[in-house]
Design a protein around this motif. Structure first.
Motif, PDB file in Angstrom:
ATOM      1  N   UNK A   1     148.884 148.456  16.398  1.00  0.00           N
ATOM      2  CA  UNK A   1     149.080 149.875  16.705  1.00  0.00           C
ATOM      3  C   UNK A   1     147.793 150.651  16.401  1.00  0.00           C
ATOM      4  N   UNK A   2     147.464 151.574  17.263  1.00  0.00           N
ATOM      5  CA  UNK A   2     146.360 152.499  17.010  1.00  0.00           C
ATOM      6  C   UNK A   2     146.865 153.568  16.039  1.00  0.00           C
ATOM      7  N   UNK A   3     145.959 154.088  15.259  1.00  0.00           N
ATOM      8  CA  UNK A   3     146.296 155.115  14.270  1.00  0.00           C
ATOM      9  C   UNK A   3     145.663 156.440  14.687  1.00  0.00           C
ATOM     10  N   UNK A   4     146.449 157.499  14.647  1.00  0.00           N
ATOM     11  CA  UNK A   4     145.955 158.848  14.937  1.00  0.00           C
ATOM     12  C   UNK A   4     145.096 159.285  13.745  1.00  0.00           C
TER      13      UNK A   4
ATOM     14  N   UNK B   1     151.053 151.966  20.776  1.00  0.00           N
ATOM     15  CA  UNK B   1     151.241 150.530  20.606  1.00  0.00           C
ATOM     16  C   UNK B   1     150.238 149.818  21.504  1.00  0.00           C
ATOM     17  N   UNK B   2     149.407 148.980  20.926  1.00  0.00           N
ATOM     18  CA  UNK B   2     148.445 148.195  21.688  1.00  0.00           C
ATOM     19  C   UNK B   2     149.110 146.905  22.143  1.00  0.00           C
ATOM     20  N   UNK B   3     149.798 146.252  21.225  1.00  0.00           N
ATOM     21  CA  UNK B   3     150.477 144.997  21.530  1.00  0.00           C
ATOM     22  C   UNK B   3     151.583 144.798  20.510  1.00  0.00           C
TER      23      UNK B   3
END
Length: 187
Positions: A31-34, A43-45
Motif C-alpha cells: 500500500x502507498x502511504x499518504x 493499494x498497489x498490490x
C-alpha cells in the motif's frame, strides 16, 4: 434484509454436517502511504487467500470461499458436495514427469495427487497414492484411491474426468455411505 443462517443449506461441513466453521484468512498487501496523513492512500498490490475449515472434523471446505467479507458457496461445487454422497474410485492418471514436483519422500503423495488432479487432488478429493511408475520417456502413471462427493455415478465420473490433468483410467467407482453424523442430521 439478510437471510438467517439456516436459510443457507451450504453453510455446513460437507463431511460431518457441522455448522461450527472458521475461516483462516492470509493477507499480503503493498500500500502507498499518504505523506500528509500517514494513512493508506492506495493499494498497489494485494493477495488474499482463505480456507474455510470445520472445527468438528478439521476438514477444509472446498465448497466454500471467503469473498467480500463473508463466506459464500462455490456455485459449481456446493450442491454436489452437500447433497451428494461419497464415491470411491480406483484409478490411474498418466501425467508428464515435468508436472510432478517430487515422487519420493514425505511430500511425494501430495505432489503426485496434485500432478494427477491439481487443486482437486489436494483440497477437494481425499486421495491416497497407492504407487506410481515411470514409463517410457518422461511419463508417470499415478495409481490412486480417490474419495469425492457427487449425486450420482455420472456426476462422479464427470468430476474425475474434468479434474484429471492427464490420461485418466477409472478401474472401479463405487458409492459409499455418508458418515453417520451427516446421515442423522439430514432428516
Amino acid at each position: 434484509m439478510e437471510e438467517p443462517i439456516g436459510a443457507h443449506p451450504w453453510l455446513r461441513c460437507y463431511r460431518c454436517w457441522s455448522q461450527d466453521l472458521e475461516v483462516q484468512v492470509h493477507y499480503e498487501g503493498i500500500h502507498r502511504i499518504d505523506p500528509a496523513t500517514g494513512e493508506r492512500a492506495e493499494v498497489v498490490d494485494e493477495i488474499q487467500e482463505a480456507v474455510v475449515q470445520c472445527l468438528e472434523c478439521m476438514h477444509d471446505q472446498p465448497h466454500l470461499t471467503f469473498a467480500n467479507g463473508r463466506v459464500e458457496a462455490v456455485e459449481d461445487r456446493w450442491e454436489r458436495m452437500i447433497a451428494g454422497t461419497p464415491w470411491v474410485a480406483s484409478c490411474t492418471v498418466t501425467v508428464d514427469g515435468d508436472d510432478v514436483e517430487t515422487c519420493s519422500g514425505p511430500e511425494a503423495g501430495d505432489a503426485l495427487s496434485y500432478a494427477a488432479f491439481g487443486d482437486h487432488g489436494t483440497r477437494e478429493f481425499f486421495t491416497h497414492v497407492r504407487f506410481h511408475k515411470h514409463e517410457d520417456g518422461n511419463r508417470i502413471v499415478v495409481h490412486l484411491l480417490v474419495e469425492l462427493y457427487a449425486r450420482n455415478i455420472e456426476e462422479a465420473t464427470d468430476v474425475l474426468e474434468t479434474a484429471a490433468r492427464g490420461h485418466l483410467t477409472i478401474t472401479s467407482l463405487a458409492e459409499e455411505s455418508r458418515p453417520p453424523a451427516a446421515a442423522e442430521d439430514r432428516h
